[in-house]
Design a protein around this motif. Structure first.
Motif, mmCIF file in Angstrom:
data_model
loop_
_atom_site.group_PDB
_atom_site.id
_atom_site.type_symbol
_atom_site.label_atom_id
_atom_site.label_comp_id
_atom_site.label_asym_id
_atom_site.label_seq_id
_atom_site.Cartn_x
_atom_site.Cartn_y
_atom_site.Cartn_z
ATOM 1 N N TYR A 228 -10.025 -7.955 -2.138
ATOM 2 C CA TYR A 228 -11.043 -7.774 -2.954
ATOM 3 C C TYR A 228 -10.671 -8.713 -4.282
ATOM 4 C CZ TYR A 228 -11.954 -4.516 0.687
ATOM 5 O OH TYR A 228 -12.785 -3.862 1.189
ATOM 6 N N VAL A 229 -11.521 -9.042 -4.952
ATOM 7 C CA VAL A 229 -11.530 -9.249 -6.215
ATOM 8 C C VAL A 229 -11.840 -8.650 -7.507
ATOM 9 C CG1 VAL A 229 -11.073 -11.312 -5.896
ATOM 10 C CG2 VAL A 229 -13.233 -10.571 -6.161
ATOM 11 N N ILE A 230 -11.647 -8.504 -8.802
ATOM 12 C CA ILE A 230 -12.873 -8.066 -10.061
ATOM 13 C C ILE A 230 -13.160 -8.791 -10.750
ATOM 14 C CG2 ILE A 230 -11.879 -6.556 -12.237
ATOM 15 C CD1 ILE A 230 -9.113 -5.898 -11.037
ATOM 16 N N THR B 69 -16.362 -4.226 -12.576
ATOM 17 C CA THR B 69 -16.400 -3.406 -10.858
ATOM 18 C C THR B 69 -15.393 -4.922 -9.850
ATOM 19 O OG1 THR B 69 -17.579 -2.804 -9.274
ATOM 20 C CG2 THR B 69 -18.086 -5.468 -9.999
ATOM 21 N N ILE B 70 -15.561 -3.782 -8.847
ATOM 22 C CA ILE B 70 -14.400 -4.928 -7.365
ATOM 23 C C ILE B 70 -15.258 -5.282 -6.701
ATOM 24 C CG2 ILE B 70 -12.780 -4.078 -5.681
ATOM 25 C CD1 ILE B 70 -11.879 -2.096 -7.801
ATOM 26 N N THR B 71 -15.536 -6.280 -5.945
ATOM 27 C CA THR B 71 -16.204 -6.918 -4.778
ATOM 28 C C THR B 71 -15.502 -7.302 -3.530
ATOM 29 O OG1 THR B 71 -18.389 -7.928 -3.874
ATOM 30 C CG2 THR B 71 -16.644 -9.278 -5.569
ATOM 31 N N SER C 296 -6.239 -4.731 -0.652
ATOM 32 C CA SER C 296 -7.051 -3.517 -0.170
ATOM 33 C C SER C 296 -8.166 -3.229 -1.855
ATOM 34 C CB SER C 296 -6.253 -2.355 -0.394
ATOM 35 O OG SER C 296 -6.146 -2.067 -1.428
ATOM 36 N N PHE C 297 -9.332 -2.697 -1.543
ATOM 37 C CA PHE C 297 -9.448 -2.217 -2.826
ATOM 38 C C PHE C 297 -8.651 -1.007 -3.485
ATOM 39 C CE2 PHE C 297 -12.930 0.979 -5.058
ATOM 40 C CZ PHE C 297 -13.163 0.145 -5.172
ATOM 41 N N GLU C 298 -8.056 0.195 -2.767
ATOM 42 C CA GLU C 298 -7.142 0.427 -3.691
ATOM 43 C C GLU C 298 -6.305 -0.035 -4.593
ATOM 44 O OE1 GLU C 298 -7.457 1.217 -0.252
ATOM 45 O OE2 GLU C 298 -8.809 2.730 -0.576
ATOM 46 N N ALA D 22 -7.772 0.007 -12.917
ATOM 47 C CA ALA D 22 -7.562 0.502 -14.154
ATOM 48 C C ALA D 22 -6.300 0.535 -15.293
ATOM 49 C CB ALA D 22 -6.456 1.697 -13.557
ATOM 50 N N ALA D 23 -6.425 -1.179 -15.462
ATOM 51 C CA ALA D 23 -5.074 -1.890 -16.585
ATOM 52 C C ALA D 23 -6.158 -2.376 -17.912
ATOM 53 C CB ALA D 23 -3.532 -2.235 -15.701
ATOM 54 N N PHE D 24 -7.397 -2.844 -17.206
ATOM 55 C CA PHE D 24 -7.804 -3.411 -17.918
ATOM 56 C C PHE D 24 -8.726 -3.089 -19.271
ATOM 57 C CE2 PHE D 24 -9.754 -7.692 -15.247
ATOM 58 C CZ PHE D 24 -8.562 -7.417 -14.132
#
Length: 64
Positions: A4-6, A14-16, A43-45, A52-54
């Motif tokens: 997964y990447v942001i 978002t995450i994809t 992982s997505f988590e 959350a830190a962005f």
């Protein structure tokens, strides 16, 4: 192996998922965004925790 990447889209961060055989940049483009973090999350988590830190992509809306 999938990872997964942001990314950032017109709606914000978002995450994809990046499928096997694709690059992070390809996945971001297919999702309608651009890659904003070069980290690859297992992982997505794990990606959610990093996201959350962005900082907010819309600071002007912080007090709405």
């Amino acid at each position: 192996m999938n990872y997964y990447v942001i990314i950032e889209t017109d709606q914000g961060y978002t995450i994809t998922r990046v499928s096997t055989g694709k690059t992070a940049e390809m996945a971001a483009k297919e999702a309608g965004g651009i890659l904003v973090d070069d980290a690859l999350y297992r992982s997505f988590e794990e990606a959610e925790d990093a996201l959350a830190a962005f900082p907010s992509p819309f600071p002007e809306k912080a007090f709405e």
